[in-house]
Each structure stands twice: as structure tokens, then as C-alpha cells.
Design an enzyme around this catalytic site. Structure first.
Site, PDB file in Angstrom:
ATOM      1  N   LEU A  67       1.392  -1.261   0.288  1.00  0.00           N
ATOM      2  CA  LEU A  67       0.198   0.117  -0.044  1.00  0.00           C
ATOM      3  C   LEU A  67       0.754   1.255  -0.005  1.00  0.00           C
ATOM      4  O   LEU A  67       0.350   1.963  -0.658  1.00  0.00           O
ATOM      5  CB  LEU A  67      -1.058  -0.152   0.932  1.00  0.00           C
ATOM      6  CG  LEU A  67      -2.089  -0.902   0.897  1.00  0.00           C
ATOM      7  CD1 LEU A  67      -2.565  -1.179   2.194  1.00  0.00           C
ATOM      8  CD2 LEU A  67      -2.845  -0.224   0.164  1.00  0.00           C
ATOM      9  N   LEU A  88      -8.529  -3.956   2.190  1.00  0.00           N
ATOM     10  CA  LEU A  88      -8.000  -4.655   4.224  1.00  0.00           C
ATOM     11  C   LEU A  88      -6.534  -4.766   4.539  1.00  0.00           C
ATOM     12  O   LEU A  88      -6.857  -5.164   5.893  1.00  0.00           O
ATOM     13  CB  LEU A  88      -8.727  -6.469   4.051  1.00  0.00           C
ATOM     14  CG  LEU A  88     -10.189  -6.564   3.730  1.00  0.00           C
ATOM     15  CD1 LEU A  88     -10.024  -7.834   3.308  1.00  0.00           C
ATOM     16  CD2 LEU A  88     -11.673  -5.620   3.971  1.00  0.00           C
ATOM     17  N   SER A 137     -12.685   1.455  11.117  1.00  0.00           N
ATOM     18  CA  SER A 137     -12.761   0.836  12.234  1.00  0.00           C
ATOM     19  C   SER A 137     -13.527   1.667  13.815  1.00  0.00           C
ATOM     20  O   SER A 137     -13.232   2.933  13.352  1.00  0.00           O
ATOM     21  CB  SER A 137     -11.185   0.403  12.942  1.00  0.00           C
ATOM     22  OG  SER A 137     -11.501   0.806  14.279  1.00  0.00           O
ATOM     23  N   GLU A 139     -12.519   2.022  16.347  1.00  0.00           N
ATOM     24  CA  GLU A 139     -11.097   2.643  17.098  1.00  0.00           C
ATOM     25  C   GLU A 139     -11.830   4.578  16.238  1.00  0.00           C
ATOM     26  O   GLU A 139     -11.239   4.808  17.009  1.00  0.00           O
ATOM     27  CB  GLU A 139     -10.266   2.384  16.797  1.00  0.00           C
ATOM     28  CG  GLU A 139      -9.677   1.374  17.233  1.00  0.00           C
ATOM     29  CD  GLU A 139      -9.207   1.555  18.954  1.00  0.00           C
ATOM     30  OE1 GLU A 139      -8.485   2.076  19.113  1.00  0.00           O
ATOM     31  OE2 GLU A 139      -9.874   0.750  19.326  1.00  0.00           O
ATOM     32  N   TYR A 161      -3.444   5.463  14.567  1.00  0.00           N
ATOM     33  CA  TYR A 161      -3.546   4.496  13.616  1.00  0.00           C
ATOM     34  C   TYR A 161      -5.488   4.737  13.677  1.00  0.00           C
ATOM     35  O   TYR A 161      -5.765   5.080  12.024  1.00  0.00           O
ATOM     36  CB  TYR A 161      -4.252   3.012  14.439  1.00  0.00           C
ATOM     37  CG  TYR A 161      -5.362   1.825  13.796  1.00  0.00           C
ATOM     38  CD1 TYR A 161      -4.632   1.228  12.859  1.00  0.00           C
ATOM     39  CD2 TYR A 161      -6.733   1.673  14.912  1.00  0.00           C
ATOM     40  CE1 TYR A 161      -5.885  -0.015  12.415  1.00  0.00           C
ATOM     41  CE2 TYR A 161      -7.408   0.909  14.053  1.00  0.00           C
ATOM     42  CZ  TYR A 161      -7.189   0.522  12.563  1.00  0.00           C
ATOM     43  OH  TYR A 161      -7.960  -0.846  12.129  1.00  0.00           O
TER      44      TYR A 161
HETATM   45  P1  NAP Z   1      -4.864  -7.948  10.514  1.00  0.00           P
HETATM   46  O1  NAP Z   1      -5.052  -9.397  10.086  1.00  0.00           O
HETATM   47  O2  NAP Z   1      -3.892  -7.690  10.445  1.00  0.00           O
HETATM   48  O3  NAP Z   1      -4.378  -8.109   8.332  1.00  0.00           O
HETATM   49  C1  NAP Z   1      -3.567  -7.445   8.075  1.00  0.00           C
HETATM   50  C2  NAP Z   1      -3.177  -6.819   6.695  1.00  0.00           C
HETATM   51  O4  NAP Z   1      -2.854  -6.266   5.706  1.00  0.00           O
HETATM   52  C3  NAP Z   1      -2.058  -8.848   6.438  1.00  0.00           C
HETATM   53  O5  NAP Z   1      -2.582  -9.227   5.058  1.00  0.00           O
HETATM   54  C4  NAP Z   1      -0.185  -7.815   6.053  1.00  0.00           C
HETATM   55  O6  NAP Z   1       0.106  -7.706   5.396  1.00  0.00           O
HETATM   56  C5  NAP Z   1      -1.410  -6.406   5.151  1.00  0.00           C
HETATM   57  N1  NAP Z   1      -0.344  -5.414   5.268  1.00  0.00           N
HETATM   58  C6  NAP Z   1      -0.044  -4.239   6.648  1.00  0.00           C
HETATM   59  N2  NAP Z   1       0.780  -3.935   5.920  1.00  0.00           N
HETATM   60  C7  NAP Z   1       0.438  -3.660   4.522  1.00  0.00           C
HETATM   61  C8  NAP Z   1       1.250  -3.116   3.764  1.00  0.00           C
HETATM   62  N3  NAP Z   1       2.353  -1.586   4.158  1.00  0.00           N
HETATM   63  N4  NAP Z   1       0.365  -3.434   2.149  1.00  0.00           N
HETATM   64  C9  NAP Z   1       0.291  -3.884   2.357  1.00  0.00           C
HETATM   65  N5  NAP Z   1      -0.617  -5.085   2.860  1.00  0.00           N
HETATM   66  C10 NAP Z   1      -0.491  -5.259   4.273  1.00  0.00           C
HETATM   67  O7  NAP Z   1      -6.299  -7.085  10.285  1.00  0.00           O
HETATM   68  P2  NAP Z   1      -7.785  -8.073  10.134  1.00  0.00           P
HETATM   69  O8  NAP Z   1      -7.692  -7.989  11.945  1.00  0.00           O
HETATM   70  O9  NAP Z   1      -7.725  -8.517   9.030  1.00  0.00           O
HETATM   71  O10 NAP Z   1      -8.038  -6.302   9.530  1.00  0.00           O
HETATM   72  C11 NAP Z   1      -8.533  -6.437   8.073  1.00  0.00           C
HETATM   73  C12 NAP Z   1      -9.216  -4.431   8.152  1.00  0.00           C
HETATM   74  O11 NAP Z   1      -9.965  -4.607   8.590  1.00  0.00           O
HETATM   75  C13 NAP Z   1      -7.595  -3.861   8.460  1.00  0.00           C
HETATM   76  O12 NAP Z   1      -7.309  -2.624   7.801  1.00  0.00           O
HETATM   77  C14 NAP Z   1      -8.042  -3.540  10.253  1.00  0.00           C
HETATM   78  O13 NAP Z   1      -7.011  -2.312  10.424  1.00  0.00           O
HETATM   79  C15 NAP Z   1      -9.430  -3.292   9.788  1.00  0.00           C
HETATM   80  N6  NAP Z   1     -10.438  -3.958  11.011  1.00  0.00           N
HETATM   81  C16 NAP Z   1     -10.460  -4.412  11.575  1.00  0.00           C
HETATM   82  C17 NAP Z   1     -11.384  -5.165  13.034  1.00  0.00           C
HETATM   83  C18 NAP Z   1     -10.726  -6.135  13.620  1.00  0.00           C
HETATM   84  O14 NAP Z   1     -11.418  -6.474  14.671  1.00  0.00           O
HETATM   85  N7  NAP Z   1     -10.481  -7.557  12.959  1.00  0.00           N
HETATM   86  C19 NAP Z   1     -11.587  -4.511  13.330  1.00  0.00           C
HETATM   87  C20 NAP Z   1     -12.187  -2.770  12.494  1.00  0.00           C
HETATM   88  C21 NAP Z   1     -11.176  -3.323  11.402  1.00  0.00           C
HETATM   89  P3  NAP Z   1       1.372  -9.547   6.462  1.00  0.00           P
HETATM   90  O15 NAP Z   1       0.455 -10.727   6.342  1.00  0.00           O
HETATM   91  O16 NAP Z   1       2.382  -9.237   5.684  1.00  0.00           O
HETATM   92  O17 NAP Z   1       1.487  -8.720   7.742  1.00  0.00           O
HETATM   93  O1  G4F Z   2      -6.942  -6.634  20.965  1.00  0.00           O
HETATM   94  P1  G4F Z   2      -6.767  -5.100  20.979  1.00  0.00           P
HETATM   95  O2  G4F Z   2      -5.351  -4.367  20.945  1.00  0.00           O
HETATM   96  O3  G4F Z   2      -7.517  -3.954  19.903  1.00  0.00           O
HETATM   97  P2  G4F Z   2      -8.066  -2.924  19.811  1.00  0.00           P
HETATM   98  O4  G4F Z   2      -7.108  -1.751  20.112  1.00  0.00           O
HETATM   99  O5  G4F Z   2      -9.337  -2.848  20.489  1.00  0.00           O
HETATM  100  O6  G4F Z   2      -7.444  -2.889  18.167  1.00  0.00           O
HETATM  101  C1  G4F Z   2      -8.531  -4.247  17.150  1.00  0.00           C
HETATM  102  O7  G4F Z   2      -9.963  -3.907  16.448  1.00  0.00           O
HETATM  103  C2  G4F Z   2      -9.721  -2.417  16.659  1.00  0.00           C
HETATM  104  C3  G4F Z   2     -12.279  -2.042  16.137  1.00  0.00           C
HETATM  105  O8  G4F Z   2     -12.417  -1.594  17.330  1.00  0.00           O
HETATM  106  C4  G4F Z   2      -9.596  -2.754  14.920  1.00  0.00           C
HETATM  107  F1  G4F Z   2      -9.745  -1.412  14.511  1.00  0.00           F
HETATM  108  C5  G4F Z   2      -8.314  -2.483  14.965  1.00  0.00           C
HETATM  109  O9  G4F Z   2      -7.226  -2.798  14.059  1.00  0.00           O
HETATM  110  C6  G4F Z   2      -7.735  -3.937  16.517  1.00  0.00           C
HETATM  111  O10 G4F Z   2      -8.044  -5.317  15.457  1.00  0.00           O
HETATM  112  O11 G4F Z   2      -6.722  -4.075  22.606  1.00  0.00           O
HETATM  113  C7  G4F Z   2      -8.141  -4.539  22.868  1.00  0.00           C
HETATM  114  C8  G4F Z   2      -7.845  -3.923  24.667  1.00  0.00           C
HETATM  115  C9  G4F Z   2      -7.780  -2.770  24.025  1.00  0.00           C
HETATM  116  O12 G4F Z   2      -7.589  -1.674  25.595  1.00  0.00           O
HETATM  117  C10 G4F Z   2      -6.300  -2.469  24.870  1.00  0.00           C
HETATM  118  O13 G4F Z   2      -5.576  -1.961  25.662  1.00  0.00           O
HETATM  119  O14 G4F Z   2      -7.438  -4.623  24.362  1.00  0.00           O
HETATM  120  C11 G4F Z   2      -6.853  -4.560  25.831  1.00  0.00           C
HETATM  121  N1  G4F Z   2      -5.218  -5.207  26.139  1.00  0.00           N
HETATM  122  C12 G4F Z   2      -5.509  -5.667  27.630  1.00  0.00           C
HETATM  123  N2  G4F Z   2      -3.556  -5.974  27.769  1.00  0.00           N
HETATM  124  C13 G4F Z   2      -4.326  -5.244  25.146  1.00  0.00           C
HETATM  125  C14 G4F Z   2      -3.477  -6.433  26.546  1.00  0.00           C
HETATM  126  N3  G4F Z   2      -4.491  -5.419  24.263  1.00  0.00           N
HETATM  127  C15 G4F Z   2      -3.594  -5.708  24.352  1.00  0.00           C
HETATM  128  N4  G4F Z   2      -3.107  -5.761  22.629  1.00  0.00           N
HETATM  129  N5  G4F Z   2      -2.776  -6.732  24.371  1.00  0.00           N
HETATM  130  C16 G4F Z   2      -2.202  -7.128  25.718  1.00  0.00           C
HETATM  131  O15 G4F Z   2      -1.321  -7.268  26.308  1.00  0.00           O
END
Ligand code: NAP
Ligand code: G4F
Length: 342
Positions: A67, A88, A137, A139, A161
Site C-alpha cells: 500500500l 483490508l 474501524s 477505533e 492508527y
Molecule cells: P490483520 O490480520 O492485521 O491483517 C492486515 C493485513 O494487511 C495483512 O494481510 C498484512 O500483510 C497487510 N498489510 C500490512 N501492511 C501492509 C502494507 N504496507 N501494504 C499492503 N498490505 C499490508 O488485520 P484484520 O484483522 O484482518 O483486519 C483487516 C482490516 O480491517 C484492517 O484494515 C484493519 O485495520 C481493519 N479492521 C479490523 C478490525 C478487527 O477487529 N479485526 C476491526 C475494524 C477494522 P502481512 O500479512 O504481510 O502483515
Molecule cells: O486486542 P486489541 O489490541 O484490539 P483493539 O485495540 O481494540 O484494536 C482492534 O480492534 C479495532 C476495532 O475496534 C481494529 F480497528 C484494530 O485494527 C484491532 O483489530 O486491544 C483490545 C483492548 C485494548 O483496550 C487494550 O488496551 O485490550 C487491552 N489490552 C490489555 N492487555 C491489551 C493487552 N491489548 C493487547 N493487544 N495486548 C495486551 O496485552
């Protein structure tokens, strides 16, 4: 014969990219994904659907790109001519975004802009319509201004982010309104699965439970246990992404369960499921705190339910248990192979 629909996915190697690929392949799509070059394999989550592209039945193709590299994005778009693009790709870890803000913003905000620009030019030059999904998100709601959060709730991002995601959100709307692009923002609340990255809190906990029960780990170190999240199942959430692009008009949608739970509640279900008490294993480490925290997220998915007919299929308790079970099974398999057990 009607041509297959072609989709392009950035972030195909991630949790959502892998589930979305499976979903689109089942729907009969040809699926193309952008992967980053890595010194070791980074395709674990999609290896099971990969078919040698030389085979006639292959409908799943991977292309090297990033990207942060606009030229390649353009080239891939021109070559594939997709009808649907799902953006994504992201540096998606909130805590890490405080350590690497420039890179996070380059990928999340500028990456989205690069892709939108490429689509705009491609659409203008060829007259081919492209439908665009932006992975927004919850967030973005950050320090929440309303409970529960819905499409009209003002954003208050609290990390590099989420600031970048807000930029991408508004740029997506800007391209929709300026260039007649069919562009949708999904505002997705946390969604998890056995494929969730190992450093997000849910998977960190379920992996630790599996390792503790196998005698491989004694403690788990966590940060803030009081934060509350609206956690759903990733497989349900990729269905909503697709539904958004099948509507007559582009729009923005909140995807959530309308339930919120603390990290403590997650710990309670995960450890109790294997007959353990989490207080005996969890230690605090300030390293996992964030400079600014998002305390409470809970989404109102009424519009998504009504307009897309979408419903979540997995409850919070089912989600926690299925993640614990999956990590325990994976560890059991590793054990049988004799890997990682001295
Ligand atoms: P993820 O498991 O962290 O996957 C992120 C993907 O982006 C991976 O394929 C990663 O590639 C790729 N990527 C990272 N940097 C890149 C770059 N510079 N150029 C191209 N690709 C790149 O995330 P996910 O949980 O599937 O989430 C998918 C999307 O939804 C993300 O945009 C995330 O921010 C958003 N989102 C996620 C959640 C959630 O709860 N999961 C909620 C809201 C929004 P590598 O495998 O090579 O690292
Ligand atoms: O699992 P987290 O790292 O997820 P967070 O920050 O909610 O973000 C995820 O969800 C977002 C959607 O709302 C996405 F956009 C984003 O890409 C990602 O997928 O943390 C969840 C909560 C936070 O409040 C954090 O402070 O868990 C708390 N936490 C406590 N101990 C921890 C930890 N989080 C992580 N990662 N690691 C810890 O040890």
C-alpha cells in the site's frame, strides 16, 4: 458464457482477507490478492485455498505489492480489471501505531488514498465501474461521544492508527461524492477468530490458555483489563463487507453485535472453559498500556441489519470458547508432530 466477477483484496494474508477470500471463492468469484514480499512465508492463513495458477481451475491469484507503493497498485489494478476492490490492508495494531506512527499512517491513510486515486483514473480511462470497500474501524469513535455508537456518531480518534482510519473514511466519502465512485465504508467493531493475530488481546489470551493447560507457559502478562469491546466473529463480518458492495447505492455501515464485555469477562470465560481461574495466571505489565486508551466500544448495527439483512451468528461466549478450543487443538497437533515440545 458470463464472465466470472473479479475481486481484488489488499490485506489478503490477514484474518479478514483469508475469510473474505473463502467467501468470495464460494460465491464463484475470481479472487486476486496483494501480498508483501517477506523473507519468510506470510501466507499461512490462505495456504489451504491456494492452487497453482497454472492449473486451469485456479481462481485464486496473488500479486506482490504494498500500500506504500502506488505504482504497483496501479499496475495490478490495470492488469486485473476487478469489479470489486476490498481495501483490508493495514498496520492494524493500535498499540504498535504509537511506536510506528509514520508507517501506520502511510499504510492506512495514504495507502487508501493511493488506491482510490488508482481506481479513479482506471474508471475514468476505461469506463469500467469499480466498487470499493474501505475497512473502517470502531477505533474511530475513540473517546466515545454517544452510547451505543452508530453511523452518525462523531469520531474522536485516540491513536495514530485511528486518526489514519478517520482520514481514509472521509477520503472514501470524498471520492464517492466527487467522482461518482461506488465506495462504501464499513465501520467494523472488533471481530475475532482462530485466525486472529497472536498479539491482539483475545488471541493472546486463548493461546495462553492452551499453552498453560499444556504446561508450556506459567503466566500471561497483560495491560488494561477494564477496557470494554464489542467483540464479534470475523466470518460474520466479511459477509457484511460483501453485502455492502451488492446494494444499489453506496453507503456507510456499522457492523457490531450491540454487546460489550471487558477483558476480565473474556478472561473469565476462557479460563473457566478449561477449569482454571484466571486470577492465578494473569500478571500486569505496563508495556501493554497505551498512551491514550479507548475505554468503551459498543455498536448499534440497526441500519446494517435493516438494509443489508445482516445478523451475527456467534455469541460472545461461543466466540471465546471456539477460540480456546481451536488453540488447544492446534497445540495438540503440534505435540503429535513433536514440534516445540522438548
Ligand atoms: P490483520 O490480520 O492485521 O491483517 C492486515 C493485513 O494487511 C495483512 O494481510 C498484512 O500483510 C497487510 N498489510 C500490512 N501492511 C501492509 C502494507 N504496507 N501494504 C499492503 N498490505 C499490508 O488485520 P484484520 O484483522 O484482518 O483486519 C483487516 C482490516 O480491517 C484492517 O484494515 C484493519 O485495520 C481493519 N479492521 C479490523 C478490525 C478487527 O477487529 N479485526 C476491526 C475494524 C477494522 P502481512 O500479512 O504481510 O502483515
Ligand atoms: O486486542 P486489541 O489490541 O484490539 P483493539 O485495540 O481494540 O484494536 C482492534 O480492534 C479495532 C476495532 O475496534 C481494529 F480497528 C484494530 O485494527 C484491532 O483489530 O486491544 C483490545 C483492548 C485494548 O483496550 C487494550 O488496551 O485490550 C487491552 N489490552 C490489555 N492487555 C491489551 C493487552 N491489548 C493487547 N493487544 N495486548 C495486551 O496485552
Amino acid at each position: 458464457m458470463t464472465q466470472r466477477k473479479r475481486s481484488l483484496i489488499t490485506g489478503i494474508t490477514g484474518q479478514d482477507g483469508s475469510y473474505l477470500s473463502e467467501f468470495l471463492l464460494e460465491k464463484g468469484y475470481e479472487v486476486h490478492g496483494i501480498i508483501r514480499r517477506s523473507s519468510s512465508f506470510n501466507t499461512d492463513r490462505i495456504d489451504h485455498i491456494y492452487i497453482d495458477p497454472h492449473e486451469e481451475k485456479a481462481r485464486f491469484f496473488l500479486h506482490y505489492g504494498d500500500l506504500t507503493d502506488g505504482t504497483t497498485l496501479r499496475r495490478i489494478l490495470e492488469e486485473i480489471e476487478p469489479q470489486e476492490v476490498y481495501n483490508l490492508g493495514a498496520q492494524s495494531h493500535v498499540r504498535v501505531s504509537f511506536d510506528s506512527p509514520e508507517y501506520t499512517v502511510d499504510t492506512v491513510a495514504m495507502g487508501t488514498l493511493r488506491l482510490l486515486e488508482a481506481i479513479r483514473d482506471y474508471q475514468h480511462r476505461t469506463g469500467n465501474q469499480v466498487r470499493f470497500y474501505q475497512a473502517g474501524s470502531s477505533e474511530m469513535f475513540g473517546k466515545v461521544q454517544e452510547v451505543p455508537q452508530k453511523e452518525t456518531t462523531p469520531f474522536y480518534p485516540r491513536s495514530p492508527y485511528s486518526c489514519a482510519k478517520v482520514y481514509a473514511h472521509w477520503q472514501t466519502i470524498n471520492y464517492r461524492e466527487s467522482y461518482d465512485l461506488f465506495a462504501c465504508n464499513g465501520i467494523l467493531f472488533n471481530h475475532e477468530s482462530p485466525r486472529r493475530g497472536e498479539t491482539f488481546v483475545t488471541r493472546k489470551i486463548t493461546r495462553a490458555v492452551a499453552r498453560i493447560t499444556a504446561g508450556l507457559q506459567k503466566k500471561i502478562y497483560l495491560g488494561n483489563l477494564d477496557a470494554k469491546r464489542d467483540w464479534g466473529y470475523a466470518k460474520d463480518y466479511v459477509r457484511a463487507m460483501w453485502l455492502m458492495l451488492q446494494q444499489e447505492q453506496p453507503d456507510d455501515y456499522v457492523v457490531a453485535t450491540n454487546e460489550t464485555h471487558s477483558i476480565r469477562e473474556f478472561l473469565d470465560i476462557a479460563f473457566t472453559h478449561v477449569g482454571l481461574t484466571w486470577q492465578d495466571y494473569v500478571e500486569f505489565d505496563e508495556r501493554y498500556l497505551r498512551p491514550a486508551e479507548v475505554d468503551l466500544l459498543i455498536g448499534d448495527p440497526s441500519k446494517t441489519k435493516e438494509k443489508l439483512g445482516w445478523e451475527p451468528s456467534v455469541t460472545f461466549e461461543e466466540l471465546v470458547k471456539l477460540m480456546v478450543d481451536s488453540d488447544r487443538e492446534a497445540l495438540e497437533k503440534t505435540k503429535q508432530l513433536g514440534n516445540g515440545f522438548d
